[in-house]
Design a protein around this motif. Structure first.
Motif, PDB file in Angstrom:
ATOM      1  N   ASP A 183       0.808  -1.223   0.000  1.00 59.97           N
ATOM      2  CA  ASP A 183       0.000   0.000   0.000  1.00 59.97           C
ATOM      3  C   ASP A 183       0.839   1.269   0.000  1.00 59.97           C
ATOM      4  O   ASP A 183       0.459   2.273  -0.577  1.00 59.97           O
ATOM      5  CB  ASP A 183      -0.938   0.013   1.215  1.00 59.97           C
ATOM      6  CG  ASP A 183      -2.019  -1.045   1.101  1.00 59.97           C
ATOM      7  OD1 ASP A 183      -2.311  -1.463  -0.035  1.00 59.97           O
ATOM      8  OD2 ASP A 183      -2.563  -1.463   2.131  1.00 59.97           O
ATOM      9  N   GLY A 184       1.992   1.236   0.674  1.00 58.63           N
ATOM     10  CA  GLY A 184       2.802   2.446   0.784  1.00 58.63           C
ATOM     11  C   GLY A 184       3.834   2.603  -0.323  1.00 58.63           C
ATOM     12  O   GLY A 184       4.510   3.619  -0.392  1.00 58.63           O
ATOM     13  N   ASP A 215       1.542   2.500  -5.912  1.00 59.73           N
ATOM     14  CA  ASP A 215       0.656   2.756  -4.772  1.00 59.73           C
ATOM     15  C   ASP A 215      -0.408   3.815  -5.087  1.00 59.73           C
ATOM     16  O   ASP A 215      -1.264   4.093  -4.269  1.00 59.73           O
ATOM     17  CB  ASP A 215       1.464   3.137  -3.524  1.00 59.73           C
ATOM     18  CG  ASP A 215       2.486   4.210  -3.800  1.00 59.73           C
ATOM     19  OD1 ASP A 215       3.513   3.892  -4.414  1.00 59.73           O
ATOM     20  OD2 ASP A 215       2.251   5.367  -3.421  1.00 59.73           O
ATOM     21  N   LEU A 239       6.839   0.099  -2.428  1.00 63.49           N
ATOM     22  CA  LEU A 239       7.447  -1.203  -2.746  1.00 63.49           C
ATOM     23  C   LEU A 239       8.220  -1.706  -1.533  1.00 63.49           C
ATOM     24  O   LEU A 239       8.806  -0.916  -0.785  1.00 63.49           O
ATOM     25  CB  LEU A 239       8.408  -1.063  -3.930  1.00 63.49           C
ATOM     26  CG  LEU A 239       7.804  -0.645  -5.264  1.00 63.49           C
ATOM     27  CD1 LEU A 239       8.900  -0.340  -6.277  1.00 63.49           C
ATOM     28  CD2 LEU A 239       6.875  -1.721  -5.805  1.00 63.49           C
ATOM     29  N   GLU A 240       8.238  -3.033  -1.375  1.00 64.45           N
ATOM     30  CA  GLU A 240       8.989  -3.651  -0.282  1.00 64.45           C
ATOM     31  C   GLU A 240       9.750  -4.835  -0.859  1.00 64.45           C
ATOM     32  O   GLU A 240       9.244  -5.538  -1.721  1.00 64.45           O
ATOM     33  CB  GLU A 240       8.004  -4.140   0.792  1.00 64.45           C
ATOM     34  CG  GLU A 240       8.651  -4.916   1.919  1.00 64.45           C
ATOM     35  CD  GLU A 240       7.618  -5.516   2.868  1.00 64.45           C
ATOM     36  OE1 GLU A 240       7.208  -4.819   3.800  1.00 64.45           O
ATOM     37  OE2 GLU A 240       7.227  -6.676   2.669  1.00 64.45           O
ATOM     38  N   THR A 241      10.977  -5.036  -0.402  1.00 63.65           N
ATOM     39  CA  THR A 241      11.745  -6.191  -0.877  1.00 63.65           C
ATOM     40  C   THR A 241      11.984  -7.143   0.279  1.00 63.65           C
ATOM     41  O   THR A 241      12.381  -6.723   1.365  1.00 63.65           O
ATOM     42  CB  THR A 241      13.092  -5.728  -1.474  1.00 63.65           C
ATOM     43  OG1 THR A 241      12.820  -4.796  -2.508  1.00 63.65           O
ATOM     44  CG2 THR A 241      13.866  -6.907  -2.057  1.00 63.65           C
ATOM     45  N   GLY A 256      14.236  -4.377   2.515  1.00 61.59           N
ATOM     46  CA  GLY A 256      14.094  -2.920   2.517  1.00 61.59           C
ATOM     47  C   GLY A 256      12.799  -2.500   1.859  1.00 61.59           C
ATOM     48  O   GLY A 256      12.033  -3.344   1.386  1.00 61.59           O
ATOM     49  N   ALA A 257      12.564  -1.189   1.843  1.00 62.30           N
ATOM     50  CA  ALA A 257      11.344  -0.683   1.222  1.00 62.30           C
ATOM     51  C   ALA A 257      11.610   0.662   0.576  1.00 62.30           C
ATOM     52  O   ALA A 257      12.502   1.393   0.993  1.00 62.30           O
ATOM     53  CB  ALA A 257      10.234  -0.552   2.262  1.00 62.30           C
ATOM     54  N   GLU A 258      10.846   0.926  -0.479  1.00 60.68           N
ATOM     55  CA  GLU A 258      10.841   2.260  -1.093  1.00 60.68           C
ATOM     56  C   GLU A 258       9.433   2.766  -0.948  1.00 60.68           C
ATOM     57  O   GLU A 258       8.546   2.367  -1.700  1.00 60.68           O
ATOM     58  CB  GLU A 258      11.120   2.166  -2.591  1.00 60.68           C
ATOM     59  CG  GLU A 258      12.530   1.896  -3.005  1.00 60.68           C
ATOM     60  CD  GLU A 258      12.560   1.649  -4.507  1.00 60.68           C
ATOM     61  OE1 GLU A 258      12.062   2.494  -5.270  1.00 60.68           O
ATOM     62  OE2 GLU A 258      13.063   0.586  -4.906  1.00 60.68           O
ATOM     63  N   LEU A 259       9.197   3.597   0.051  1.00 57.48           N
ATOM     64  CA  LEU A 259       7.842   4.070   0.288  1.00 57.48           C
ATOM     65  C   LEU A 259       7.666   5.457  -0.314  1.00 57.48           C
ATOM     66  O   LEU A 259       8.560   6.283  -0.253  1.00 57.48           O
ATOM     67  CB  LEU A 259       7.554   4.089   1.794  1.00 57.48           C
ATOM     68  CG  LEU A 259       7.725   2.734   2.492  1.00 57.48           C
ATOM     69  CD1 LEU A 259       7.405   2.853   3.975  1.00 57.48           C
ATOM     70  CD2 LEU A 259       6.851   1.664   1.849  1.00 57.48           C
ATOM     71  N   SER A 260       6.501   5.661  -0.914  1.00 52.43           N
ATOM     72  CA  SER A 260       6.196   6.984  -1.456  1.00 52.43           C
ATOM     73  C   SER A 260       5.953   7.926  -0.286  1.00 52.43           C
ATOM     74  O   SER A 260       5.246   7.567   0.648  1.00 52.43           O
ATOM     75  CB  SER A 260       4.930   6.931  -2.308  1.00 52.43           C
ATOM     76  OG  SER A 260       5.104   6.076  -3.395  1.00 52.43           O
TER      77      SER A 260
END
Lengths: 249, 311
Positions: free
Chosen positions: A160-161, B239, A163-165, B180-184
């Motif tokens: 939802d927020g 998203d 991308l996640e790896t 890891g994450a790339e959050l907007s």
């Protein structure tokens, strides 16, 4: 490495679905059926793994009525090597499907199972997660990128927020999201070749699974209809109506 | 009856979707317990205890719950489920990932994305992209349910005073790890809880043109969304997607700009209170669900809209 790809036969995504007058379900007679679009993405990803030399064999499996063999043939025409069909007339719920897929996995011992994240008929979004639970495997749902490594897979997920790896130990389950790839069309020679590829058939009993549904569908209805709107002449009229009539701005 | 709500949170705050899920739990009836599984998540547990209507918070705080991995959270839910008649989670990317895994371990057929509660065993849920509504009755001992958050109001985030009780952690399953994450990041309201949403489609032509929508969004306090076509074309990140397989929104006002209105998109926004469509093609299906339709070139209409809002 073997890759197993479950594929579901559903009403084609372009068809306008109609609810039956007796409210027992939706009209399926004489309606165009196709492979669930998310499953096409799964098949494509598995074939790409084979083309890259990572996968050695791609097995397409479908559960349901005899016509599911057409869906398996579609996967074979795209490039899957062989098919497995679990024949069952009547409704199948995700839990029963996951149990039967587990039996197929126990038999075939794939290192990766790629499923669509949801089917566009029941919109359940459960089967991959359930299969992972029953097998005690890791799961990467809603995948937009898969990188295979030694004994592990690194998967980027659409959440939802953003991308996640995550990293998964193999064997593992991946469910596909829209941006993972663009599925190919089967060429005519490949459609012809697919007719000769083998499809094994089993029954739920062969797999030791009771397919009886747990949920009872009491009724299926049309959603509430929206009332017809109006056409406005220009932006000024639009803003005025939103302010004074709809009172939403 | 007693309902266990699996909270979505970021270790410090409770996600708004959890509040809608608590309201669905209240409609089922009985005591409501909220499970907060996290790491360094005391603030989130305290926030959960303040939600109106919650009688208890179970707080499992351990490193393996830091990122909400399904392989670790599901066994915890399973261990706790025995004491409850219902287990609920929001139908967000978190709930959709975790809850079916728990359901299978409980040998329960989950009911996904309910939009209505008929009674303790019977629920309404959309199927076929919302083109049909199914009423289903479960015979499982525990009902495992995800909740369509737009179908239930948010419970008040203040007013409750539930006791927080520690729950035993179950350890790391060792099957997956968070990389890891790339959050907007955005100053605008969150898409699924915004009162006003303005979305762009293929007609926007490129990502830069979304700046026009952002300008209008900022004047209205709106969130910005997109159709699948716009996301697939790379105009905006994933998203932003509103639709059957993206986010479901139901704001007071939804403005669809350059969106034709495929059924998969309508599935994600047709429960909005007021729908505005701006499209140069008067035959576009989006006009069939719009309360106000404006047949116009968006490259003239959107700047004009922005200017009109100043007036």
């Amino acid at each position: 490495m073997k890759v197993l790809v479950p594929v579901k036969r559903v009403i084609d995504y372009n068809v306008k679905v109609r609810v039956k007058a007796d409210q027992t379900g939706v009209e399926l007679a004489n309606v165009k059926m196709s492979m669930n679009p998310f499953d096409e993405i799964s098949v494509e990803e598995a074939i790409r793994l084979k083309e890259a030399g990572t996968a050695t064999e791609v097995i397409a499996v479908s559960l349901g009525a005899q016509q599911c063999q057409e869906t398996i043939r579609t996967a074979l025409a795209m490039g899957a090597d062989r098919g497995i069909h679990v024949l069952h007339d009547g409704d199948l719920e995700p839990l029963a499907v996951a149990k039967m897929l587990k039996a197929v996995v126990d038999k075939e011992q794939p290192e990766l199972v790629i499923l669509g994240k949801q089917a566009i008929d029941d919109d359940a979004n459960q089967t991959g997660q359930m299969l992972a639970a029953l097998l005690g495997w890791g799961q990467a749902t809603f995948a937009s990128k898969i990188e295979m490594g030694a004994g592990e897979a690194k998967v980027t997920r659409e959440i939802d927020g953003g991308l996640e790896t995550i990293s998964l130990k193999l064997p593992a389950i991946v469910t596909t999201d829209l941006r993972l790839n663009e599925p190919r069309y089967a060429s005519l020679p490949n459609i012809m070749k697919a007719k000769k590829k083998p499809i094994d058939q089993f029954s739920p009993a062969d797999l030791g699974v009771d397919p009886a549904p747990r949920l009872e569908t009491l009724k299926v209805e049309e959603p509430a209809k929206r009332e017809a709107g109006v056409t406005v002449a220009d932006v000024a009229e639009l803003v005025s109506k939103l302010r004074t009539e709809a009172k939403v701005i | 009856m007693s309902v266990l709500v699996v909270a979505e949170h970021d270790n410090s705050d409770i996600a708004p979707a959890t509040l809608n899920t608590v309201t669905a739990a209240a409609e089922i009836g009985g005591d409501i317990t909220v499970l907060v599984a996290g790491s360094g998540s005391a603030a989130a547990a305290d926030a959960a205890a303040k939600i109106a209507g919650v009688s208890k918070v179970l707080h499992a705080d351990s490193a393996e719950y830091a990122n909400g991995l399904a392989e670790n959270v599901a066994p915890l839910v399973v261990a706790l489920a025995a004491g409850y008649s219902h287990v609920l989670a929001p139908a967000t990317s978190f709930g959709k990932n975790v809850l079916p895994r728990a359901a299978a371990l409980l040998d329960v057929q989950q009911i996904s994305e309910i939009s209505g509660v008929v009674d303790a065993d019977t629920f309404v849920r959309p199927i076929y992209a919302g083109n049909a509504m199914a009423t289903v009755k479960s015979s499982d001992a525990v009902k495992v349910i995800t909740v369509r958050t737009t179908a239930f109001d948010a419970a008040a985030s203040e007013g409750g005073s539930a006791a927080v009780e520690a729950a035993d952690a179950k350890g790391d399953a060792g099957l997956s790890s968070y990389v890891g994450a790339e959050l907007s990041s955005s100053e605008r309201p969150e898409l699924t809880s915004a009162k006003i949403v303005i979305s762009g489609g293929r007609g926007m032509q490129n990502g830069e043109n979304f700046a026009m929508l952002e300008e209008v969004a900022d004047k209205l306090g709106a969130a910005v969304g997109a159709s699948r076509a716009a996301v697939d074309a790379g105009f905006v990140p994933n998203d932003y997607q509103v639709g059957q397989t993206g986010k479901v929104v139901a704001p007071d006002l939804y403005i669809a700009v350059g969106i034709s209105g495929a059924i998969q998109h309508l599935a994600g926004m047709k429960d909005s209170k007021v729908i505005v469509a701006i499209n140069k093609d008067e035959e576009a299906p989006i006009f069939q669900v719009a309360d106000y339709g404006l047949v116009a070139d968006l490259f003239e209409a959107v700047p004009a809209l922005s200017k009109e809002l100043d007036g």
